[in-house]
Design a protein around this motif. Structure first.
Motif, PDB file in Angstrom:
ATOM      1  N   GLY A   1     -40.767  25.769  18.440  1.00  0.00           N
ATOM      2  CA  GLY A   1     -40.896  25.246  20.182  1.00  0.00           C
ATOM      3  C   GLY A   1     -39.489  26.115  20.911  1.00  0.00           C
ATOM      4  N   ALA A   2     -38.940  26.965  20.322  1.00  0.00           N
ATOM      5  CA  ALA A   2     -37.477  27.617  21.108  1.00  0.00           C
ATOM      6  C   ALA A   2     -38.623  29.535  21.662  1.00  0.00           C
ATOM      7  CB  ALA A   2     -37.078  28.350  20.016  1.00  0.00           C
ATOM      8  N   TRP A   3     -39.567  28.598  21.300  1.00  0.00           N
ATOM      9  CA  TRP A   3     -40.536  30.241  22.124  1.00  0.00           C
ATOM     10  C   TRP A   3     -40.185  31.637  22.270  1.00  0.00           C
ATOM     11  CZ3 TRP A   3     -45.169  29.872  25.117  1.00  0.00           C
ATOM     12  CH2 TRP A   3     -45.812  28.818  24.853  1.00  0.00           C
ATOM     13  N   SER A   4     -39.082  31.809  21.305  1.00  0.00           N
ATOM     14  CA  SER A   4     -38.163  32.946  21.669  1.00  0.00           C
ATOM     15  C   SER A   4     -37.931  33.917  20.199  1.00  0.00           C
ATOM     16  CB  SER A   4     -36.485  32.550  21.046  1.00  0.00           C
ATOM     17  OG  SER A   4     -35.950  33.260  21.220  1.00  0.00           O
ATOM     18  N   GLU A   5     -38.616  35.847  20.144  1.00  0.00           N
ATOM     19  CA  GLU A   5     -38.680  35.623  18.822  1.00  0.00           C
ATOM     20  C   GLU A   5     -37.556  36.339  18.900  1.00  0.00           C
ATOM     21  OE1 GLU A   5     -42.226  39.393  19.878  1.00  0.00           O
ATOM     22  OE2 GLU A   5     -41.629  38.202  21.969  1.00  0.00           O
ATOM     23  N   ASP A   6     -36.502  36.617  19.350  1.00  0.00           N
ATOM     24  CA  ASP A   6     -35.017  36.342  18.673  1.00  0.00           C
ATOM     25  C   ASP A   6     -35.142  35.675  17.871  1.00  0.00           C
ATOM     26  OD1 ASP A   6     -34.509  38.938  20.163  1.00  0.00           O
ATOM     27  OD2 ASP A   6     -33.992  38.078  21.662  1.00  0.00           O
ATOM     28  N   THR A   7     -34.738  34.378  17.943  1.00  0.00           N
ATOM     29  CA  THR A   7     -34.353  33.266  17.266  1.00  0.00           C
ATOM     30  C   THR A   7     -35.358  33.653  15.598  1.00  0.00           C
ATOM     31  OG1 THR A   7     -34.609  31.638  18.316  1.00  0.00           O
ATOM     32  CG2 THR A   7     -35.380  30.944  16.575  1.00  0.00           C
TER      33      THR A   7
ATOM     34  N   GLY B   1     -26.343  16.466  25.316  1.00  0.00           N
ATOM     35  CA  GLY B   1     -25.721  17.774  26.544  1.00  0.00           C
ATOM     36  C   GLY B   1     -25.010  18.596  26.041  1.00  0.00           C
ATOM     37  N   VAL B   2     -24.697  18.457  24.380  1.00  0.00           N
ATOM     38  CA  VAL B   2     -23.451  19.385  23.723  1.00  0.00           C
ATOM     39  C   VAL B   2     -24.820  20.637  24.027  1.00  0.00           C
ATOM     40  CG1 VAL B   2     -22.466  20.699  21.916  1.00  0.00           C
ATOM     41  CG2 VAL B   2     -22.642  18.242  22.496  1.00  0.00           C
ATOM     42  N   ARG B   3     -26.143  20.522  23.453  1.00  0.00           N
ATOM     43  CA  ARG B   3     -26.452  22.250  24.027  1.00  0.00           C
ATOM     44  C   ARG B   3     -28.092  21.853  24.453  1.00  0.00           C
ATOM     45  NH1 ARG B   3     -26.332  27.346  21.820  1.00  0.00           N
ATOM     46  NH2 ARG B   3     -28.500  28.119  21.919  1.00  0.00           N
ATOM     47  N   GLU B   4     -28.809  22.114  24.922  1.00  0.00           N
ATOM     48  CA  GLU B   4     -29.835  22.438  25.895  1.00  0.00           C
ATOM     49  C   GLU B   4     -31.088  21.623  24.849  1.00  0.00           C
ATOM     50  OE1 GLU B   4     -32.129  22.935  30.030  1.00  0.00           O
ATOM     51  OE2 GLU B   4     -31.152  25.068  29.172  1.00  0.00           O
ATOM     52  N   PRO B   5     -31.865  20.865  24.669  1.00  0.00           N
ATOM     53  CA  PRO B   5     -32.638  21.312  23.588  1.00  0.00           C
ATOM     54  C   PRO B   5     -33.588  21.541  24.907  1.00  0.00           C
ATOM     55  CG  PRO B   5     -32.400  18.715  24.779  1.00  0.00           C
ATOM     56  CD  PRO B   5     -31.530  19.177  25.368  1.00  0.00           C
ATOM     57  N   ALA B   6     -33.937  22.536  25.155  1.00  0.00           N
ATOM     58  CA  ALA B   6     -35.035  23.487  25.925  1.00  0.00           C
ATOM     59  C   ALA B   6     -36.041  24.167  25.231  1.00  0.00           C
ATOM     60  CB  ALA B   6     -33.959  24.198  26.556  1.00  0.00           C
ATOM     61  N   GLY B   7     -36.530  23.841  23.854  1.00  0.00           N
ATOM     62  CA  GLY B   7     -37.577  23.525  23.677  1.00  0.00           C
ATOM     63  C   GLY B   7     -39.447  22.917  24.364  1.00  0.00           C
ATOM     64  N   ARG B   8     -40.975  24.087  24.318  1.00  0.00           N
ATOM     65  CA  ARG B   8     -41.546  24.044  24.696  1.00  0.00           C
ATOM     66  C   ARG B   8     -42.647  23.567  23.574  1.00  0.00           C
ATOM     67  NH1 ARG B   8     -38.045  24.408  28.006  1.00  0.00           N
ATOM     68  NH2 ARG B   8     -38.321  25.120  30.217  1.00  0.00           N
ATOM     69  N   LEU B   9     -43.586  22.553  23.389  1.00  0.00           N
ATOM     70  CA  LEU B   9     -44.162  22.505  22.950  1.00  0.00           C
ATOM     71  C   LEU B   9     -45.122  23.595  22.537  1.00  0.00           C
ATOM     72  CD1 LEU B   9     -45.963  18.947  23.567  1.00  0.00           C
ATOM     73  CD2 LEU B   9     -44.454  18.846  21.631  1.00  0.00           C
ATOM     74  N   VAL B  10     -45.574  23.503  21.003  1.00  0.00           N
ATOM     75  CA  VAL B  10     -46.399  24.351  20.120  1.00  0.00           C
ATOM     76  C   VAL B  10     -47.552  23.791  20.107  1.00  0.00           C
ATOM     77  CG1 VAL B  10     -44.235  26.188  19.289  1.00  0.00           C
ATOM     78  CG2 VAL B  10     -45.486  24.002  17.841  1.00  0.00           C
TER      79      VAL B  10
ATOM     80  N   TRP C   1     -49.817  18.921  27.064  1.00  0.00           N
ATOM     81  CA  TRP C   1     -50.024  20.473  26.714  1.00  0.00           C
ATOM     82  C   TRP C   1     -49.113  21.200  25.663  1.00  0.00           C
ATOM     83  CZ3 TRP C   1     -54.568  22.323  28.848  1.00  0.00           C
ATOM     84  CH2 TRP C   1     -55.612  20.815  29.328  1.00  0.00           C
ATOM     85  N   LEU C   2     -50.195  22.208  25.472  1.00  0.00           N
ATOM     86  CA  LEU C   2     -49.404  23.056  24.776  1.00  0.00           C
ATOM     87  C   LEU C   2     -47.946  23.726  25.541  1.00  0.00           C
ATOM     88  CD1 LEU C   2     -49.529  26.150  22.092  1.00  0.00           C
ATOM     89  CD2 LEU C   2     -49.497  26.817  24.682  1.00  0.00           C
ATOM     90  N   GLY C   3     -46.552  23.985  25.257  1.00  0.00           N
ATOM     91  CA  GLY C   3     -45.796  24.538  26.129  1.00  0.00           C
ATOM     92  C   GLY C   3     -45.247  23.592  27.122  1.00  0.00           C
ATOM     93  N   ALA C   4     -45.852  22.863  27.441  1.00  0.00           N
ATOM     94  CA  ALA C   4     -44.645  21.831  27.826  1.00  0.00           C
ATOM     95  C   ALA C   4     -43.977  21.357  27.649  1.00  0.00           C
ATOM     96  CB  ALA C   4     -45.364  20.137  27.658  1.00  0.00           C
TER      97      ALA C   4
END
Length: 826
Positions: free
Chosen positions: A79-85, A655-664, A710-713
């Protein structure tokens, strides 16, 4: 592509193989035990150890074992859409493997979310092949950077669990190449994984373990991959067809369909000895890479403990980063610190932190949402249990029982042979054991006695799970004697979905419960394909998990809901936590509906009507139906968040850390409303009728009504404007540029997604790239999204090769295809 080769290294491995006789070579090609391989001193080959690894490196024991870190599940990490993760996770899992002296971790799972009913989707990243492939490649790079082997699984078209050992995925060559093989191809090209696992299912009528076309022609041929192809556990059904079909290693051991049968096949000429040699070379190449051949690797003397502060911080951060905000009307989230909160739901007090099946691990702790949010907000939070969410009993929480000899949480297990002699007695820190799987006892187990004292008394729902003839005694009084057998024909069912029995009793605190099971070995029966295979013998063996279940007798749902409504009225915000359990999100079984189990929808509806504001936290890895979505102010999807789950959810809500994920994966609006739905084969054939239109591609093409999401929402806590989209590098894989502005009051993270909409009517829309960016409030950033050339290809069924690259159509920039921000003509 052509893999890099080491000619000198290959000749040296070939020379080592030449020193071995046929029987030895064949012996090396079947596991020594459930999770280890044979070694051979004469060629300095050490035994290698494998471990399941979707959400943690469990080790060599299926149940119990040492404490290991429990990671957020794959969809949450993706959900982070992050290759670093993904790379960081690979590195962390490698550290976990090093601590346990494991050479190969059996992951990542990179099958696709074809139908939302798939029970094992929580282990896999996404419905999209590009997102899946790129995350898998990063994971592999991270893991193998520490000389721990990764294992891509399951090759291929293994998107459902129903009759998985017998069914055939019927899929076109175009869909196979463009969709289902693509994640494997990306990972092979970009990261060179050292092993791959062949699936249980057939593909177009041929078992995955015998797939000459896929294994030899495509993976080892077209892609030039030089790693080791192993079977899934008990998946290999034949000798010569599997050996000729590209399979290198049969798991588990020590028994299996190769051994003497494969030796005989070579001696008869059915299999050339050169084929066996090729398999052994690949095995030795894996051993060399992980430090088990020649000079053996030195394992670290110190390592990060699964509950070390640094590990806790990583797991907490990774979980929050993948969480998805699907609704946030009136900016009810993040919650202010002084908000009076009514926290409601069974998933709040018993948060589901991992899925079922081979992904299960034994973590040092699991933090519930009640613990996490309560610890962060103190007396501002009132916690109420919710309605019952399980349809089947589960093993007891170790804290509800005590070992009668040591007093430790858990139980005492005794193993008896045919004469009634106790061969071993041990403490188990969990309320279950496994028999016939990873035993090290001198004789076969005929009886197992599970003994424990109850921590609390009162009305108790007491029971057992596992195949066999049981006798359950409480303080010397027999309360039940069920004879339990597996329901289906999956050899893993007795391990992954054991049958269960319960009874409600009145018991005092300290009562001694003794549950004795006699192992029942039945006559092997033909499978649904009419064949008596090695799988039939596994099913009949009596192998499996045996456990004790202890839980309070459930409260009446109407009373629970009434209490929740009263609490909601007295609070500023009601936070209702709902979700699935490992009954639905598990290996070996699929779902039949996306509806939340039990009376959870009724609970949310009643609370939403009574509360000032309502936030719903969805504790599931995969789509659920939300008939109340428009009646609540906020929806936060938190997946299966791992051992730090409660703290991570608290960080997201506050909001200590943003839940900035996107649907997979796309979330359907109703049962059946998806491009692909059925998981039950017709006969034994499951037609992939959606072809290349998997998930969001099929929704976009009108194969089903639009999804709820949708995926990506995902909105995070920011708001965004897009401007000045343009091509900056045209060609066969163009790059697109856009300026994004954070119009919210706080710093936020945006995932800019690029989709290619081809001009051709028979070509689906597809994700071709994405870039994430963090922007301060009121600031702008220019973002470039490079597209992946592998998504611009089209497989030509007639010629049997890739055709010319697609060029016409549009590039679409979107926050999921339900929120398109810009279009650029090509």
């Amino acid at each position: 592509m052509t893999a890099s080769t080491d000619t000198h290294g290959d000749s040296r491995l070939t020379d080592l193989v030449s020193r071995l006789d046929l029987e030895t070579k064949v012996r090396l090609l079947t596991g020594a035990t459930s999770f280890t391989l044979h070694g051979k001193d004469s060629i300095a080959l050490a035994p290698m150890a494998f471990s399941d690894g979707p959400t943690g490196v469990r080790g060599l024991k299926f149940t119990g074992g040492d404490h290991v870190a429990l990671f957020p599940n794959a969809t949450l990490l993706a959900g982070a859409w992050s290759e670093d993760t993904a790379r960081e996770v690979g590195e962390m899992l490698a550290e976990e493997a090093e601590r346990q002296q494991i050479h190969v971790v059996l992951g990542p799972t990179i099958n696709l979310h074809r139908t939302p009913l798939g029970g094992r989707l929580f282990e896999a990243y996404s419905e999209d092949p590009l997102l899946t492939g790129r995350l898998a490649a990063a994971y592999v790079r991270g893991m193998q950077s520490r000389r721990i082997g990764a294992c891509l699984k399951h090759l291929v078209a293994n998107e459902s669990e129903t009759l998985r050992n017998y069914m055939s995925s019927v899929v076109s060559e175009r869909a196979l190449r463009e969709v289902y093989l693509l994640p494997f191809e990306i990972a092979v090209e970009d990261a060179q994984p050292w092993s791959i696992m062949a699936a249980y299912n057939d593909v177009n009528g041929v078992p995955a373990t015998e797939q000459h076309h896929v294994n030899n022609e495509v993976v080892k041929g077209d892609w030039g991959w030089d790693g080791l192809l192993m079977s899934d556990w008990f998946a290999t059904k034949t000798s010569a067809p599997a050996a000729l079909g590209g399979l290198d290693l049969v798991m588990p051991g020590p028994e299996g369909p190769w051994g003497a049968a494969l030796v005989a096949d070579v001696e008869s000429g059915a299999v050339a000895e050169a084929v066996v040699d090729e398999h052994v070379v690949r095995l030795l190449r894996l051993a060399e890479r992980v430090g088990a051949l020649g000079e053996h690797r030195a394992w670290p003397s110190e390592s990060t403990a699964p509950d070390a502060p640094s590990r806790r911080e990583q797991l907490r951060r990774l979980a929050t980063d993948g969480m998805v905000v699907l609704r946030n009307e009136g900016a009810v989230l993040p919650l202010a610190a002084e908000t009076r909160v009514a926290l409601i739901g069974r998933h709040a007090v018993e948060t589901i932190c991992m899925g079922g099946g081979s992904a299960t691990v034994n973590p040092p702790y699991q933090v519930s949402i009640a613990e996490g949010l309560g610890g962060a907000m103190g007396e501002s939070v009132v916690v109420l249990d919710g309605v019952e969410v399980r349809l089947r009993p589960v093993v007891a929480d170790p804290d509800t029982i005590r070992d009668p000899e040591t007093g430790e949480p858990g139980l005492r297990a005794s193993y008896l042979d045919a004469d009634g002699t106790v061969m071993a007695a041990e403490h188990s820190s969990v309320a279950s054991v496994a028999t016939g799987w990873d035993d090290t006892l001198p004789r076969p187990t005929e009886q197992v006695v599970l003994a424990a004292r109850l921590v609390e008394g009162g009305p108790v729902r007491l029971g057992v799970l596992g195949t066999g003839r049981w006798s359950i005694v409480v303080d010397g009084k027999k309360v039940g004697a069920p004879d339990l057998a597996a329901e289906g024909q999956d050899p893993g069912e007795s391990m992954l979905k054991p049958p269960a029995w319960t009874v409600d009793v009145d018991a005092e605190a300290g009562s001694l419960v003794e549950a004795t099971v006699s192992i029942v070995r039945r006559e092997p029966q033909p499978g649904p394909d009419g064949k008596l295979s090695t799988l039939s013998h596994v099913i009949a063996s009596g192998m499996g998990v045996k456990g004790l279940t202890v839980a309070p007798v459930p409260a009446v749902a109407a009373d629970v809901i009434a209490n929740a409504v009263r609490a909601a009225k007295d609070a500023d915000v009601a936070v209702v936590v709902v979700g699935l359990t490992e009954e639905q999100e598990t290996e070996a079984t699929d779902k039949s509906t996306l509806a939340l189990p039990g009376e959870q929808d009724a609970l949310v509806g009643a609370v939403a009507e009574a509360a000032n504001r309502t936030v719903v936290v969805v504790n599931s890895a995969t789509p659920v139906l939300m008939p109340w979505a428009q009646d609540v102010e906020a929806i936060l999807v938190v997946g299966l968040p791992g051992q730090e789950g409660g703290h991570a959810v608290a960080d997201a809500l506050l909001g200590v850390r943003e839940p900035a994920g996107r649907l997979v994966t796309s979330w359907p609006a109703a049962d059946g409303a998806a491009p692909a739905w059925d998981v039950v084969p017709d006969g034994l054939a499951l037609e992939y009728t959606d072809d290349t239109y998997v998930g969001y591609r099929g929704f976009h093409a009108g194969l089903s009504d639009a999804p709820a999401h949708w995926l990506g929402a995902g909105d995070g806590y920011g708001s965004w404007e897009y401007a000045d989209a343009r091509l900056v590098q045209p060609g066969s894989a163009p790059t697109i540029e856009v300026r994004v502005t954070n119009t919210s009051a706080g710093a936020s993270r945006e995932v800019v997604q690029a989709y290619f909409h081809p001009a051709e009517d028979n070509q689906p829309v597809r994700l071709v790239g994405w870039t994430a960016v963090e922007v301060e409030p009121g600031q702008s950033a220019t973002v470039e999204v490079a597209t992946d050339s592998r998504l611009w290809r089209s497989w030509d069924e007639q010629s049997g090769r890739w055709g010319e690259s697609l060029t016409g159509g549009q590039l679409v920039l979107a926050r999921g295809l339900g929120d398109i921000r810009a279009r650029v003509d090509l």
